[in-house]
Design an enzyme around this catalytic site. Structure first.
Site, short mmCIF file in Angstrom:
data_model
loop_
_atom_site.label_atom_id
_atom_site.label_comp_id
_atom_site.label_asym_id
_atom_site.label_seq_id
_atom_site.Cartn_x
_atom_site.Cartn_y
_atom_site.Cartn_z
N TRP A 172 0.72 -0.97 0.13
CA TRP A 172 0.01 -0.13 -0.06
C TRP A 172 0.85 1.40 0.04
CZ3 TRP A 172 -2.59 2.06 5.11
CH2 TRP A 172 -3.51 3.16 4.73
N ASP B 173 1.18 -8.23 -0.68
CA ASP B 173 -0.38 -7.94 -0.71
C ASP B 173 -0.63 -6.58 -1.70
OD1 ASP B 173 -3.18 -8.41 0.54
OD2 ASP B 173 -2.67 -6.18 1.13
N TYR C 155 -3.97 0.75 -4.81
CA TYR C 155 -2.78 1.34 -4.09
C TYR C 155 -2.13 2.31 -4.62
CZ TYR C 155 -3.96 -2.00 -0.21
OH TYR C 155 -4.54 -3.00 0.59
N HIS D 29 -12.23 -6.22 -1.95
CA HIS D 29 -11.75 -5.23 -1.02
C HIS D 29 -12.51 -4.99 0.12
CE1 HIS D 29 -8.03 -2.07 -1.09
NE2 HIS D 29 -8.40 -2.52 0.12
N SER E 50 -12.21 -9.05 2.13
CA SER E 50 -11.68 -8.36 2.97
C SER E 50 -12.72 -7.38 3.60
CB SER E 50 -10.42 -7.26 2.23
OG SER E 50 -9.71 -6.43 3.13
N THR F 227 5.73 -1.36 6.79
CA THR F 227 7.12 -0.56 6.79
C THR F 227 7.53 -0.28 5.22
OG1 THR F 227 9.09 0.15 7.83
CG2 THR F 227 8.40 -2.31 7.71
N1 NAP Z 1 -7.66 -4.67 3.24
C1 NAP Z 1 -7.64 -3.29 3.66
O1 NAP Z 1 -8.94 -2.78 3.75
C2 NAP Z 1 -6.49 -2.79 3.84
C3 NAP Z 1 -6.39 -1.44 4.57
C4 NAP Z 1 -5.17 -1.10 4.77
C5 NAP Z 1 -4.12 -1.85 4.62
N2 NAP Z 1 -4.09 -2.97 4.19
C6 NAP Z 1 -2.79 -4.00 3.77
O2 NAP Z 1 -2.18 -3.85 5.06
C7 NAP Z 1 -0.75 -3.52 4.90
C8 NAP Z 1 -0.15 -2.93 6.03
O3 NAP Z 1 -0.84 -1.61 6.67
P1 NAP Z 1 -0.07 -0.59 7.19
O4 NAP Z 1 1.13 -0.14 6.12
O5 NAP Z 1 -1.11 0.28 7.81
O6 NAP Z 1 0.51 -1.58 8.41
P2 NAP Z 1 1.36 -1.25 9.72
O7 NAP Z 1 2.53 -2.22 9.78
O8 NAP Z 1 0.27 -1.40 10.67
O9 NAP Z 1 1.91 0.25 9.62
C9 NAP Z 1 3.11 0.69 8.63
C10 NAP Z 1 3.11 1.97 9.16
O10 NAP Z 1 3.68 2.05 10.56
C11 NAP Z 1 4.91 2.81 10.60
N3 NAP Z 1 5.97 2.14 11.39
C12 NAP Z 1 6.48 0.70 11.64
N4 NAP Z 1 7.05 0.34 12.42
C13 NAP Z 1 7.40 1.63 12.92
C14 NAP Z 1 8.21 2.07 14.05
N5 NAP Z 1 9.01 1.09 14.96
N6 NAP Z 1 8.00 3.44 14.46
C15 NAP Z 1 7.37 4.27 13.86
N7 NAP Z 1 6.44 3.93 12.76
C16 NAP Z 1 6.77 2.70 12.36
C17 NAP Z 1 5.42 2.43 8.98
O11 NAP Z 1 6.38 3.73 8.70
P3 NAP Z 1 7.68 3.45 8.06
O12 NAP Z 1 7.44 3.40 6.57
O13 NAP Z 1 8.51 4.63 8.41
O14 NAP Z 1 8.62 2.51 8.74
C18 NAP Z 1 4.20 2.72 8.30
O15 NAP Z 1 3.87 4.01 7.97
C19 NAP Z 1 -0.86 -2.36 3.63
O16 NAP Z 1 0.19 -2.37 2.69
C20 NAP Z 1 -1.94 -3.06 2.81
O17 NAP Z 1 -1.37 -4.26 2.15
C21 NAP Z 1 -5.13 -3.53 3.78
#
Ligand code: NAP
Length: 301
Positions: free
Chosen positions: A22, A51, A56, A131, A161, A266
Site C-alpha cells: 500500500w 499484498d 494502492y 476489497h 476483505s 513498513t
Molecule cells: N484490506 C484493507 O482494507 C487494507 C487496509 C489497509 C492496509 N491494508 C494492507 O495492510 C498493509 C499494511 O498496512 P499498514 O502499512 O497500515 O501496516 P502497519 O505495519 O500497521 O503500519 C505501517 C506504518 O507504521 C509505521 N511504522 C512501522 N514500524 C514503526 C516504528 N517502529 N516506529 C514508527 N513507525 C513505524 C510505518 O512507517 P515506516 O514506513 O516509516 O516504517 C508505516 O507508516 C498495507 O500495505 C496493505 O497491503 C489492507
C-alpha cells in the site's frame, strides 16, 4: 527465517508474514530499483507473499512492483501475489468518476484483474480479494465471476476483505470455490474483529484471517491514547525478549489460535530486516490477556 504456512489447500503456501504494498509508492524514492531492494529484503527473510490492491498508490503500486520485477523476473517464481478489487477511487486516472464507490460487477472485477496482471507482469494472482463489502453487490453474479476466474486460471483462489460474517456467508453461498481468507483490520488498536464473529468465522471455515495494519498503521508509536497506555507493557516485554515493540505487537496477533497472518507495511529497509523478530517472541496466555486488557481499557467481563 519466516516460514511458509499452508494457507488453504487450493493455494500455494503463503509466508507467515505478508508484506503489504500500500505504501510502496509513498515517499521521495519511488524508483523500481528501490522497490526491488525492498522485495529482495523481504524474500531474504522468507516473506514471500505480497499484498496489493488495484487502487494502492492511486493505482501506481502494482505498476511499480511490476517494474521492479522486470529488473529481476526470476523473482516471480519465488513469490505469491495477492491483490484486491472492488473500490473505485476518484482519481485523475479516471476523470469521469463523480463519486468514490464500490463495483463488484463481473465486468469491473474482470477489468480490474486484467489490469492487475498486466501491471504486475504475472500470469495469475495467487489470491484475489473483494476489497470491501459492497452494499450493491449481486452475490450470485460476483460469486459466479470469481468461480470462473479460478477455473480460467487467472486467479488461484478468491477471498474477501473487511467482510462481516453475513457478507462472507452470502458470497460463499453463491460460489463453488471456497473463499480462502478474510483480510481484516486486526491489531492491539483494532480488536473489534475478535468480537464481531469475523475471526471466529475464519476458524470455523479452517481459513486464516489476514491482519491489515498490524501496528495500527503506525499509530502504535504515536500519541493515540490506547497506544500510550500499551507502550510501557510492550516495552517491558520487548526488553525482556531482546526485540522491539513492533515485534511484540505482531507476535500478539500470531499467537492467536486462528492462525492470523499479519500484513506489514513498513517502507524502511532496516525495519523490514527486523520483521523476523516477531517469531522469537513468546507470549503466555496471561501476557496475551494483559495486553488485551490494556488495549480494551478494562478487564474482560
Ligand atoms: N484490506 C484493507 O482494507 C487494507 C487496509 C489497509 C492496509 N491494508 C494492507 O495492510 C498493509 C499494511 O498496512 P499498514 O502499512 O497500515 O501496516 P502497519 O505495519 O500497521 O503500519 C505501517 C506504518 O507504521 C509505521 N511504522 C512501522 N514500524 C514503526 C516504528 N517502529 N516506529 C514508527 N513507525 C513505524 C510505518 O512507517 P515506516 O514506513 O516509516 O516504517 C508505516 O507508516 C498495507 O500495505 C496493505 O497491503 C489492507
Amino acid at each position: 527465517m519466516i516460514p511458509s504456512i499452508a494457507f488453504h489447500k487450493n493455494v500455494s503456501p503463503f509466508s507467515a508474514l505478508v508484506y503489504g504494498a500500500w505504501r510502496m509508492a509513498d515517499g521521495a524514492d519511488t524508483s523500481a530499483q528501490t522497490a526491488l531492494t525492498k522485495i529482495e529484503r523481504c524474500l531474504d527473510l522468507g516473506i514471500t507473499t505480497f499484498d496489493h490492491a488495484d487502487i494502492y498508490g492511486d493505482y501506481r503500486c502494482e505498476a511499480l512492483f511490476g517494474e521492479a520485477l522486470k529488473l529481476k523476473p526470476s523473482l516471480k517464481q519465488q513469490m505469491q501475489i495477492v491483490s484486491k478489487c472492488g473500490i473505485k477511487l476518484i482519481s485523475s486516472q479516471y476523470p469521469d468518476r463523480r463519486v468514490k464507490h464500490y463495483d463488484t460487477s463481473p465486468a469491473h472485477i474482470r477489468y480490474s484483474v486484467d489490469n492487475s496482471l498486466k501491471r504486475l507482469g504475472v500470469e495469475r494472482l495467487d489470491a484475489l480479494l473483494i476489497h470491501r463489502p459492497d452494499p450493491f453487490m449481486n452475490a450470485h453474479e460476483t460469486g459466479a465471476c470469481l468461480d470462473a476466474l479460478v477455473k480460467e486460471g487467472k486467479i488461484a483462489a478468491a477471498g474477501v476483505s473487511n467482510f462481516s460474517v453475513t457478507d462472507f456467508d452470502l458470497l460463499q453461498s453463491a460460489m463453488q470455490t471456497p473463499l480462502v481468507t478474510n483480510q481484516l483490520e486486526l491489531s492491539l488498536l483494532a480488536q473489534h474483529a475478535f468480537l464481531d464473529g469475523s475471526v471466529s468465522q475464519c476458524q470455523q471455515h479452517h481459513i486464516r484471517p489476514m491482519a491489515w495494519s498490524p501496528l495500527g498503521g503506525g499509530r502504535l508509536f504515536g500519541n493515540d491514547p490506547v497506544a500510550v497506555r500499551l507502550r510501557p507493557a510492550l516495552q517491558r516485554i520487548a526488553q525482556e525478549q531482546g526485540v522491539d515493540i513492533d515485534a511484540v505487537a505482531i507476535a500478539w496477533l500470531m499467537a492467536h489460535p486462528a492462525g492470523i497472518v499479519p500484513v506489514v507495511g513498513t517502507n524502511q529497509l532496516d525495519r523490514i530486516g527486523r520483521l523476523g523478530d516477531a517469531l522469537k517472541v513468546k507470549l503466555d496466555l496471561e501476557t496475551w490477556y494483559a495486553l488485551w486488557t490494556l488495549a480494551a481499557g478494562k478487564e474482560v467481563p
